[in-house]
Write an enzyme that holds these catalytic residues in place. Structure first.
Site, PDB file in Angstrom:
ATOM      1  CG  ASP A 119       2.621   8.214  -5.124  1.00  0.00           C
ATOM      2  OD1 ASP A 119       2.251   8.163  -6.302  1.00  0.00           O
ATOM      3  OD2 ASP A 119       3.079   9.244  -4.601  1.00  0.00           O
ATOM      4  CG  ASN A 120      -0.116  11.319  -3.644  1.00  0.00           C
ATOM      5  OD1 ASN A 120       0.782  11.107  -2.848  1.00  0.00           O
ATOM      6  ND2 ASN A 120       0.027  12.125  -4.675  1.00  0.00           N
ATOM      7  N   GLY A 158       8.032   6.274  -1.614  1.00  0.00           N
ATOM      8  CA  GLY A 158       8.195   6.268  -0.160  1.00  0.00           C
ATOM      9  C   GLY A 158       8.101   7.647   0.460  1.00  0.00           C
TER      10      GLY A 158
END
Length: 721
Positions: free
Chosen positions: A408-409, A235
């Site tokens: 997540d990137n 997150g």
């Protein structure tokens, strides 16, 4: 007619139906803006600062900026018999910093259109004791013009002063007769430093309408694989989205404004919260440098200093990423997620949250669902694959290394996100690793295309059951589509969805290779080599060039710029313009310039390889003489100018970044502003003839000499850094 401009708190919002926070599911701890304001901000502010695992259905959590260093210095309470006294003291201390007091908005310019129902107000803390000094460092007017042309920044340009590598930066002019401009600039600094928050009216306010649309800042929840290993919930640990606003030229194009480094969120890890000045400046310059080279990216439009930290205001149509989908269907082997040494959380699938997110992305982000009932799962994965293939092709073409391509990137929209240990290649090294913790070279330059395939496979795995269900039904899944599915049915759907893996891999590589050929060879190499017509043997010519670069540690970007001056018939000092010490117009002089980065012991071998390659290159150029004659009688000059338009003179090298950061950290504010803004200008106009290109050293001004130094190779110890 120019579009009206608004101070940031008065920027138009999209229709409420297009608010991300309206369409997606919030944190059950405060699922509505009203509950967030009344419960969290007024009573339990630690809910948005304490790291915790959110409910599996949540896509985001409301969060206000809090630009304070962590760990917080909370005064100790005296011991008492009340076990809850310490917890209450923490909540009271945090509450002092919450934006609970409404502040007046900056006045609108006379040309701004007043909105009849504005739902956003400006709030800040009533505590002045802990207010930290805030300084505007830089503004990217390129980003503002492209993404936020309706934003009124007031007299910010005058405050920033002169963009210069050599000026002291002490002389800063502020318009004293423009209170409107000053107010717009101050509001911009307040909001984008996290000192003020933009929210709708509090429930306790006079005239509050409970049926009106509501608004508050938020942080995204997502998970992901880091270096190939499942990392559970991650997150936005230090990023907070504060506003959405449509582009005045296209109401369907909505930009999200996000502050990175604005304080702790429920997703913060140990070192999260504020961002160091180093990382903020790197992202601010890196995003604008990539955009100027035509590579898809999020944008950065403002940087400001808060003490020794800095906050970047960045802009993007979306900050959703592959990890946003992974969080809703974690790998079966990693259902138990260890959030910390003392906490465990069972992460399970949430298929309804997956449907909600997928429909939002398909309709409002990717805009690929043409029929409401049409299956979208497979189309979503294919579109994400295509967009990211195009992005990675741009990376490979211009020698950009992201350094941390964790899922997540990886953007759902195919945009470069999260500028961490990135680097632009200097000496050409196909296997270069720019991330010092990437011990196995997972994210080396040569592996970036295959890592993207891996990331898209992770997205397919997350959406696999939904795709399989849509194929069985023949239409898009409906609400609660998986409620009655047993383990066997889910397994059948999963296999049905994941069987498309090979086809998606092939499509990604097809798009990558085609676009890489278009961008990296036909455009970035063929066009960068000044060739007008494509020939099959050009691949051999290009590979030969790359072999010379790789074999002798030749600088990647300066080679292409210098080849602009290559004239196949004769070489004179006039034509080798930048070589001020060239005494004669020989091929050796030209090659000496190409070999500037080559070690002395390898100069002879490199020169021989250059002579061989340049002979082949010269023959190829001569074959195209007639093509150039059609557009200009001076065909060599026309070819030179064409090459300069696609071969950057300036590239954001590591040693340039390092120097700029040190100046901003250690020298007076005015000096830091001047240098940062000049380097930003060079980043956004990389093809200009910076440093008096083509003129002798003696002819240059002091500023031009510094520009030339910033365009040069610099200390060889920084090569490959």
């Amino acid at each position: 007619m120019l579009s009206p401009r608004y101070p940031i708190a008065s920027l138009p919002l999209p229709p409420p139906s297009k608010f991300l926070t309206t369409a997606l599911t919030g944190d059950p701890a405060h699922p509505s803006v009203a509950e967030f304001q009344s419960r969290t901000l007024n009573a339990q502010p630690s809910l948005q600062r304490r790291a915790r695992v959110l409910a599996q259905s949540a896509h985001f959590s409301y969060t206000t900026p809090l630009p304070l260093p962590f760990p917080y210095r909370i005064p100790q309470t005296e011991a008492s018999g009340d076990p809850g006294a310490s917890a209450r003291a923490i909540e009271e201390w945090l509450k002092k910093f919450e934006p609970l007091v409404e502040r007046p908005l900056a006045p609108l310019r006379s040309d701004a259109l007043l909105r009849s129902t504005s739902i956003v107000r400006k709030f800040s803390s009533d505590d002045n004791e802990h207010v930290r000094e805030r300084h505007l460092l830089s503004l990217s007017f390129s980003c503002l013009n492209d993404c936020l042309p309706a934003l009124d920044v007031g007299d910010a340009l005058d405050v920033l002063g002169t963009a210069s590598l050599t000026a002291s930066g002490d002389s800063i002019k502020v318009l004293e007769d423009s209170p409107t401009g000053e107010a717009a600039r101050e509001e911009l600094v307040d909001v984008l430093s996290g000192h003020s928050a933009l929210m709708s009216q509090f429930p306790s306010s006079e005239g509050y309408n409970p049926t009106a649309p509501t608004y508050a800042p938020w942080s995204l929840r997502y998970s992901g694989h880091q270096f190939g290993t499942w990392a559970g919930q991650l997150g936005d640990g230090r990023a907070i989205s504060i506003l959405e606003t449509p582009h005045p030229g296209d109401p369907e194009l909505i930009y999200e404004i996000q502050l990175k480094g604005a304080g702790r969120t429920p997703f913060s890890r140990n070192a999260d919260g504020l961002a160091a000045m180093r990382s903020s400046i790197r992202e601010f310059l890196g995003a604008e440098a990539l955009n100027a080279l035509g590579i898809p990216t999020s944008r950065s439009f403002k940087s400001r200093r808060i003490g020794t930290a800095a906050i970047v205001a960045r802009v993007s149509p979306t900050f959703l990423r592959i990890g946003s989908f992974e969080s809703l269907n974690p790998p079966e082997s990693s259902i138990i997620y260890l959030f910390s040494a003392s906490a465990q959380q069972r992460q399970e699938q949430d298929w309804e949250a997956m449907r909600i997110l997928g429909e939002w992305v398909t309709r409002h982000v990717l805009k690929i669902q043409d029929q409401p009932d049409a299956p979208w799962g497979l189309r979503l994965v294919m579109e994400v694959a295509r967009r990211n293939a195009i992005m990675v092709a741009g990376w490979q073409a211009y020698g950009f290394m992201h350094g941390v391509m964790n899922t997540d990137n990886v953007s759902i929209a195919g945009l470069t996100l999260d500028y961490g240990p990135y680097a632009f290649m200097d000496v050409y090294d196909y296997g270069q690793i720019c991330n010092h913790i990437d011990d196995e070279g997972r994210y080396a330059f040569k592996f970036q295309p295959t890592v993207m395939i891996w990331a898209v496979r992770a997205l397919l795995r997350s959406l696999g059951p939904l795709i399989g269900a849509e194929e069985q039904y023949g239409h898009a899944v409906k609400p609660n589509w998986a409620v009655n599915a047993d383990v066997e049915q889910m397994s059948i759907w999963r296999e049905g969805g994941e069987k498309h893996g090979d086809a998606i891999d092939k499509e990604l590589m097809r798009v990558f290779e085609n676009h890489y050929w278009d961008l990296c060879e036909r455009h970035a190499l063929v066009q960068r080599l000044g060739l007008k017509k494509e020939k099959p043997e050009d691949k051999s010519l290009i590979q030969g060039l790359l072999n010379v670069l790789q074999g002798h540690d030749v600088d990647f970007h300066r080679t292409f710029r210098h080849l602009s001056y290559f004239h196949p018939t004769t070489l004179s000092s006039q034509e080798i313009k930048e070589a001020a010490n060239t005494a004669s117009g020989t091929t050796s002089d030209f090659i000496a310039r190409l070999n500037e980065s080559v070690a002395p012991s390898r100069q002879s071998a490199a020169s021989r390889d250059w002579q061989s390659w340049l002979a082949e290159y010269a023959t190829r150029i001569e074959e195209e003489k007639s093509f150039w004659n059609e557009s200009s009688p001076d065909w060599l000059q026309a070819r030179e100018e064409s090459m300069k338009a696609v071969n950057p003179r300036f590239i954001l090298r590591q040693r340039v970044l390092d120097e700029v950061i040190k100046i901003c950290e250690n020298e007076p504010l005015g000096r830091g502003r001047s240098v940062l803004n000049k380097v930003l200008e060079m980043c956004t106009h990389p093809y200009r003839p910076w440093g008096g290109e083509g003129r002798s050293w003696e002819e240059l001004t002091v500023e031009e000499r510094e520009e030339r130094r910033f365009c040069g190779l610099g200390d060889k110890a920084m090569f490959g850094f």
